[in-house]
Design an enzyme around this catalytic site. Structure first.
Site, PDB file in Angstrom:
ATOM      1  N   HIS A 191      28.882  46.327  68.870  1.00 37.77           N
ATOM      2  CA  HIS A 191      28.423  45.315  69.822  1.00 37.77           C
ATOM      3  C   HIS A 191      29.603  44.482  70.331  1.00 37.77           C
ATOM      4  O   HIS A 191      29.534  43.912  71.431  1.00 37.77           O
ATOM      5  CB  HIS A 191      27.406  44.363  69.157  1.00 37.77           C
ATOM      6  CG  HIS A 191      26.105  45.004  68.816  1.00 37.77           C
ATOM      7  ND1 HIS A 191      25.889  45.656  67.632  1.00 37.77           N
ATOM      8  CD2 HIS A 191      24.947  45.093  69.514  1.00 37.77           C
ATOM      9  CE1 HIS A 191      24.648  46.108  67.597  1.00 37.77           C
ATOM     10  NE2 HIS A 191      24.063  45.786  68.729  1.00 37.77           N
ATOM     11  N   ASP A 263      23.452  54.520  73.013  1.00 36.23           N
ATOM     12  CA  ASP A 263      23.209  53.183  72.496  1.00 36.23           C
ATOM     13  C   ASP A 263      23.351  52.221  73.680  1.00 36.23           C
ATOM     14  O   ASP A 263      23.810  52.603  74.764  1.00 36.23           O
ATOM     15  CB  ASP A 263      24.213  52.851  71.389  1.00 36.23           C
ATOM     16  CG  ASP A 263      23.697  51.794  70.413  1.00 36.23           C
ATOM     17  OD1 ASP A 263      22.704  51.125  70.730  1.00 36.23           O
ATOM     18  OD2 ASP A 263      24.310  51.642  69.341  1.00 36.23           O
TER      19      ASP A 263
END
Length: 488
Positions: A191, A263
């Site tokens: 992230h 993702d």
């Protein structure tokens, strides 16, 4: 349709739209989502923190609303355990996560858990689950996987990868093995950056790829790519954007022919330097079929991404055949979904697994009075979010402690003439938890230590309890064992 049929801008636009999985805020679909679904949008990704899942009833109404406009993939991250969206983000999941299932090591029980999870998703109209995580968690300091993994042994993870895929799909929901080619050996969170996986093909074949092979053999309908740098394979490019990883490693080396989904592309590891529209184009060129855009990527991102894909086709960077290929794979997946029915919800399996996962070192004391429970602070990660955890529901006067100076003295004062329990979560990653635990054990060697993350750091306590997860089911199992509640 054949590749020769792909010619017009309108056809390219529809194929491009079919690759997108945007998001939206709130419990109802806004007009732009319904319009996009009518125009062929691939689907949506739902997030608890954006208000998509206030209740199962609301979610069922939302998915029904969207299906009146189109035939979308309705995707969600519902792993059970610490990563839960289907109501568990408020109260914790009734199913333990993968670390607990790996500790039990009963593949049939894992299959039951995932079948029940799938049944709950199917009941509310979710047909595509971004689970299981089949990462082999070999790095103790992994900030994003941890208890989301079945364990550090590739063969154990492979057994449970196959079982979880089978269980999910027996409920009529598409499983999605992630995070290819494996996020378990990293010490960074994708992230926030591009994590390094320092492994060549020989090591990948022995470790990371073993569970993906098992998931593929079990018939997983989807695989999710991770934003991972494998210098020996991708040469610094995130796997999600790398033809060598997606086409070379997953398609050719492993022989996988199902749907590949990225993702979330808003993550720093994918788009931090180039933006989501360009990351989307590169992911499609690399071989991805569906693009998860992220929790805050709405109409504007969809429009910008469609424009970028159209331009890439016009300039020859991205072939129309590649879009057609993606469309064929997603079409076949929708055909599979249409031919499957749901299973029966079996929440009893969750508590059974959580109870069987608990490990105790030492002899539990018998308390004359209710013990004082001390709950430590533990920073989660973006994937987990602010899901509640701990023994607080069974300990009304529990103390919240951050390990600051003077905390131990205050706790010891309150615990006079009472037993003492300290609850940790991944203490190996939190110096404050370790310091407070050692201080309490020095003064009170009878302190019971409960670890609700991975049991990596073990203090010299008389009694140590490991739950292998912090889901509601794990907490109840621990509370029963400690005598804070009776066994149901």
């Amino acid at each position: 349709m054949t590749t020769n049929d792909i010619a017009t801008a309108a056809e390219i636009d529809r194929l491009a739209r079919g690759t997108l999985l945007p998001s939206f805020p709130g419990p109802t679909a806004p007009r732009w989502v319904l319009d996009e679904l009518e125009a062929g949008l691939g689907g949506v990704t739902l997030f608890a923190l954006t208000g998509n899942v206030p209740s199962p009833e609301s979610l069922a109404a939302l998915t029904a609303q969207m299906r009146k406009a189109g035939d979308p993939f309705v995707t969600i991250d519902e792993e059970g355990g610490d990563v839960t969206r289907l109501g568990g983000h408020r109260a914790g999941s009734p199913y333990p996560g993968n670390a607990a299932l790996g500790a039990v090591d009963d593949p049939e029980l894992t299959r039951r858990i995932y079948r029940s999870l799938g049944a709950e998703l199917a009941e509310v109209g979710v047909n595509f689950n971004f689970a299981p995580s089949v990462d082999v968690n070999t790095a103790d300091d992994n900030p994003v996987i941890g208890t989301r993994s079945f364990g550090a042994d590739p063969e154990l993870v492979a057994r449970h990868a196959a079982a979880s895929v089978a269980g999910t799909q027996e409920a009529g929901v598409a499983a999605c093995a992630k995070h290819f080619p494996g996020h378990g050996a990293t010490v960074d969170d994708s992230h926030l950056s591009i994590p390094l996986v320092d492994a060549d093909l020989e090591l990948l074949d022995r470790r990371e790829l073993v569970p993906f092979r098992a998931a593929i053999e079990a018939g997983t309908r989807a695989v999710m790519t991770g934003h991972l740098n494998l210098p020996a394979i991708t040469r610094g490019v995130p796997a999600t954007l790398s033809p060598e990883a997606i086409t070379g490693l997953l398609r050719e080396h492993l022989g996988y022919q199902g749907v590949i989904v990225t993702d979330a592309l808003d993550m720093e590891g994918a788009s931090g330097a180039i933006g989501i529209p360009e990351a989307s184009v590169r992911a499609l060129i690399a071989g991805a079929d569906l693009l998860c855009l992220g929790p805050n990527e709405h109409a504007e991102t969809v429009a910008a991404t469609l424009a970028a894909i159209g331009e890439a086709v016009r300039t020859g960077r991205l072939s129309s055949e590649r879009l057609w290929d993606a469309g064929e794979r997603t079409r076949r997946l929708k055909e599979w979904l249409a031919g499957h029915t749901s299973a029966v919800v079996d929440r009893a399996a969750g508590l059974e697994a959580a109870r069987r996962a608990v490990r105790v070192s030492g002899s539990l004391p018998g308390w004359d009075a209710a013990p004082l429970v001390v709950e430590t602070e533990s920073s989660g990660n973006i994937a987990v979010g602010p899901t509640p955890w701990g023994l607080g529901p069974w300990a009304p006067d529990a103390v919240q402690a951050d390990g600051a100076d003077g905390t131990a003295e205050k706790v010891l004062d309150r615990a006079k003439d009472r037993g003492l329990i300290i609850v940790l979560r991944d203490a190996h990653r939190h110096a404050g938890q370790r310091a407070l635990t050692n201080a309490l054990l020095t003064a009170r060697p009878d302190t019971v230590v409960v670890e609700m993350g991975l049991p990596v750091w073990r203090p010299g306590s008389a009694v140590y309890v490991a739950t292998y997860g912090a889901a509601a089911a794990n907490a109840q199992a621990a509370a029963e064992l400690l005598g804070l509640t009776t066994v149901a």
